[in-house]
Design a protein around this motif. Structure first.
Motif, short mmCIF file in Angstrom:
data_model
loop_
_atom_site.label_atom_id
_atom_site.label_comp_id
_atom_site.label_asym_id
_atom_site.label_seq_id
_atom_site.Cartn_x
_atom_site.Cartn_y
_atom_site.Cartn_z
N UNK A 246 -40.94 5.99 -3.64
CA UNK A 246 -40.13 4.92 -3.10
C UNK A 246 -39.83 3.77 -4.00
N UNK A 247 -40.90 3.62 -4.76
CA UNK A 247 -40.85 2.66 -5.69
C UNK A 247 -40.04 2.79 -6.68
N UNK A 248 -40.15 4.21 -7.36
CA UNK A 248 -39.10 4.63 -8.28
C UNK A 248 -37.51 4.56 -7.98
N UNK A 249 -37.44 4.95 -6.71
CA UNK A 249 -36.21 4.99 -6.04
C UNK A 249 -35.65 3.40 -6.02
N UNK A 250 -36.46 2.45 -5.86
CA UNK A 250 -36.12 1.18 -5.54
C UNK A 250 -35.56 0.61 -7.10
N UNK A 259 -28.54 -3.85 -4.30
CA UNK A 259 -29.68 -4.77 -3.82
C UNK A 259 -30.11 -4.77 -2.28
N UNK A 260 -29.16 -3.96 -1.53
CA UNK A 260 -29.65 -3.72 0.01
C UNK A 260 -30.42 -2.45 -0.08
N UNK A 261 -30.15 -1.33 -0.67
CA UNK A 261 -31.06 -0.28 -0.95
C UNK A 261 -32.30 -0.50 -1.66
N UNK A 262 -32.32 -1.18 -2.53
CA UNK A 262 -33.72 -1.66 -3.21
C UNK A 262 -34.51 -2.36 -2.30
N UNK A 263 -33.95 -3.27 -1.35
CA UNK A 263 -34.82 -4.06 -0.69
C UNK A 263 -35.43 -3.00 0.42
N UNK A 264 -34.73 -2.11 0.88
CA UNK A 264 -34.94 -1.27 2.01
C UNK A 264 -36.15 -0.37 1.51
N UNK A 265 -36.00 0.07 0.39
CA UNK A 265 -36.91 0.92 -0.33
C UNK A 265 -38.18 0.04 -0.61
N UNK A 266 -38.26 -1.11 -0.91
CA UNK A 266 -39.24 -2.08 -1.25
C UNK A 266 -39.99 -2.09 0.24
N UNK A 267 -39.15 -2.46 1.26
CA UNK A 267 -39.94 -2.73 2.44
C UNK A 267 -40.72 -1.44 2.93
N UNK A 298 -37.59 -4.97 -10.00
CA UNK A 298 -36.34 -4.56 -9.37
C UNK A 298 -35.46 -6.06 -9.39
N UNK A 299 -35.89 -7.28 -8.99
CA UNK A 299 -35.33 -8.45 -9.06
C UNK A 299 -34.75 -8.84 -10.07
N UNK A 300 -35.72 -8.53 -11.34
CA UNK A 300 -34.79 -8.73 -12.56
C UNK A 300 -33.73 -8.12 -12.94
N UNK A 301 -33.93 -6.76 -12.54
CA UNK A 301 -32.77 -5.74 -12.84
C UNK A 301 -31.56 -6.41 -11.84
N UNK A 302 -31.73 -6.73 -10.83
CA UNK A 302 -30.64 -7.16 -9.93
C UNK A 302 -29.93 -8.55 -10.33
N UNK A 303 -30.72 -9.09 -11.54
CA UNK A 303 -30.24 -10.50 -11.99
C UNK A 303 -30.42 -11.48 -10.73
N UNK A 304 -31.64 -11.42 -10.29
CA UNK A 304 -32.08 -12.50 -9.48
C UNK A 304 -33.47 -13.13 -9.91
N UNK A 305 -33.42 -13.49 -11.16
CA UNK A 305 -34.66 -13.99 -11.61
C UNK A 305 -35.50 -15.07 -11.01
N UNK A 306 -35.07 -15.88 -10.31
CA UNK A 306 -35.50 -16.81 -9.53
C UNK A 306 -36.51 -16.14 -8.36
#
Length: 399
Positions: A246-250, A259-267, A298-306
Motif C-alpha cells: 500500500x505504501x508503494x502504491x501511495x 492526492x485523494x488516492x495517495x491519502x486513501x492508501x496512506x490511511x 508522498x507529500x513532497x511529490x504532491x508539492x505540499x511541502x508544508x
C-alpha cells in the motif's frame, strides 16, 4: 579549502583491483606484467609514470584513467556504484541455467551472502552490494528449485532479484530494474507461494511506476495486498507486506499528482501499522515510523511541502534513529526537499548533512541526491557554505 594528501597511484590500483575482485595474478596477466611487478606498484615501491601502462591498467580494471591518476576522483568513486558494477548485474540477469546446467548451489552457500548483502543495503553500503550482487544472482539461479526446500529456494531467489531491482532503480536503470522484478515475479508465480509472490510484486509495482505504467503499478500493488488478507492470521510477515504494498502504491499515486488516492492508501497503511510493534523490526521495516516516512515522501511529490514538514514534526527523533540508515537518509533527503521548496535552503542543508551523516553513499553516490546538492549550491544562502562545498567536492559534484 584545505589541501588533502595525495594518495599514491599504487594504492589506487590496489583499491580497484580488490573492488573488481581480481587477484594479483589475474590483473598482472591482463596487463602482461609479472606478479612481483604489480606487488611493488601497489606497495608504492615502483613508480608508475608510463601513461600507456596506466591506461592498460585502467582498461583491465574497467575504470577511467583519471581514477588511477587522480586521488580525488577515486575518493568520489568510492561512494558510488559505477558502470562496471551495473554491467555486472546486467550480465548476471542474462545468465540462464542452460549455460551451466550441472553446477548446483546449496542454500548453505547462498543464504549467508544474501543476508550480508541485505544488511549492507539497509546500511546504504551500495558499493558492497554492487560488488557482490552479480555473483549472488548467478548463484541463486543455480539452486535446485524442487524438493522439500522449493518454497525456501523461491523466497531466496525472489529476495536476490528484489535486491537487484532496488539497486537498479536507485541508480536510474529503470528498464533493467523491470527485468529483475519480472524475474522475481516469474519465480514467485511458479512457486505457488503467495508470500514469495507478494515480495516480488513489491518490486514489480515499483518498476512499473518508473517505466510509465503508474496506474497498472497501483492496481497491481493493491490487488496483491488484498490477496494477502487471508494469510495475515497464519503468516507473521503477511500484514507488514500488505502495508508495504500500500505504501508503494501511495508513492506512485503521489507521483501522478493523485492526492485523494495517495491519502486513501496512506490511511489504509496507517491502520495496518497500528497493529505492528516498533520494538520488533520486521524484514520490511513496516510500522508507524515507516508509514510516516512514506507520507512525508508522498507529500513532497504532491508539492505540499508544508504538510510534509508537519508530518515530519510528528516523528520523534528516537523513532528516526531506530530505522536503518537507508531509510533514515531517504527521510532526511525528503525533508530537505520540503524545506528547500518553502524557501529555507539553510535548513534544507541541515537535513542534507543529517542524511550524509547517516548514509554517505545515499547522498554522495546517487543521481537524485546530486541534483539536490546542485540546487542548494545555486542558492545565495548555501552556495558558499564550506560544509556543502566540501561535500560536493568529495562527491565529485561541480561546485
Amino acid at each position: 579549502m584545505a589541501q588533502r594528501e595525495v594518495e599514491p597511484i599504487g594504492a589506487r590500483v590496489r583499491y580497484w583491483r580488490q573492488r573488481r575482485m581480481l587477484s594479483r595474478p589475474q590483473l598482472a596477466s591482463l596487463v602482461d606484467r609479472s606478479v612481483s611487478w604489480l606487488e611493488k606498484v601497489e606497495a608504492g615501491e615502483r613508480p608508475l609514470h608510463n601513461l600507456e601502462v596506466i591506461e592498460r591498467l585502467a582498461t583491465a580494471l574497467s575504470v577511467e584513467t583519471a581514477l588511477l591518476v587522480d586521488g580525488g576522483a577515486t575518493r568520489a568513486a568510492q561512494v558510488r556504484v559505477d558502470a562496471a558494477e551495473i554491467t555486472g548485474i546486467r550480465d548476471a540477469l542474462a545468465w540462464y541455467p542452460v549455460t551451466d546446467p550441472d553446477h548446483g548451489r546449496s542454500l548453505d552457500e547462498v543464504v549467508p551472502v544474501l543476508d550480508r548483502l541485505g544488511a549492507a543495503w539497509l546500511e546504504s553500503e551500495f558499493v558492497t552490494v554492487g560488488r557482490y550482487l552479480p555473483g549472488l544472482l548467478v548463484a541463486v539461479q543455480q539452486l535446485h528449485a524442487d524438493g522439500a526446500d522449493s518454497v525456501v529456494v523461491a523466497r531466496v531467489q525472489v529476495k536476490a532479484f528484489r535486491l537487484a531491482c532496488s539497486m537498479l532503480l536507485k541508480y536510474r536503470h529503470h528498464e533493467l530494474a523491470w527485468l529483475a522484478a519480472d524475474r522475481a515475479m516469474a519465480v514467485g508465480d511458479r512457486s505457488g507461494d503467495d508470500m514469495a509472490l507478494a515480495r516480488a510484486t513489491r518490486s514489480v509495482a515499483r518498476a512499473l511506476s518508473h517505466n510509465g505504467q503508474s496506474l497498472r503499478s497501483i492496481r497491481t500493488a493493491v490487488a496483491m495486498a488484498d490477496r494477502l488478507v487471508p494469510l495475515t492470521s497464519v503468516e507473521e510477515e503477511a500484514l507488514p507486506l500488505r502495508g508495504m504494498l500500500l505504501l508503494a502504491a501511495q508513492i506512485t499515486a503521489a507521483n501522478l499528482g493523485d492526492a485523494d488516492t495517495a491519502r486513501e492508501l496512506h490511511l489504509a497503511a496507517a491502520a495496518l501499522a497500528r497493529g505492528v510493534s516498533e520494538t520488533r523490526r520486521h524484514e520490511t521495516q513496516f510500522g508507524p515510523t515507516n508509514v510516516a516516512f512514506h507520507r512525508v515522501a508522498a507529500l513532497v511529490r504532491l508539492r505540499e511541502p508544508a504538510d510534509a514538514l508537519a508530518v515530519g514534526r510528528t516523528v520523534s527523533p528516537q523513532a528516526v534513529t531506530t530505522m536503518p540508515a537507508e531509510r533514515r537518509a531517504t527521510y532526511f533527503l525528503d525533508l530537505a526537499e520540503a524545506l528547500l521548496a518553502i524557501g529555507r535552503p539553510s535548513a534544507a542543508l541541515g537535513r542534507l548533512l543529517d542524511a550524509d551523516a547517516s548514509a554517505p553513499q545515499e547522498v554522495r553516490g546517487r543521481p537524485q541526491s546530486a541534483d539536490l546538492v546542485r540546487r542548494l549550491l545555486s542558492t545565495r544562502e548555501c552556495g558558499r557554505d564550506e560544509r556543502l562545498r566540501n561535500l560536493a567536492d568529495e562527491a565529485g559534484i561541480a561546485a
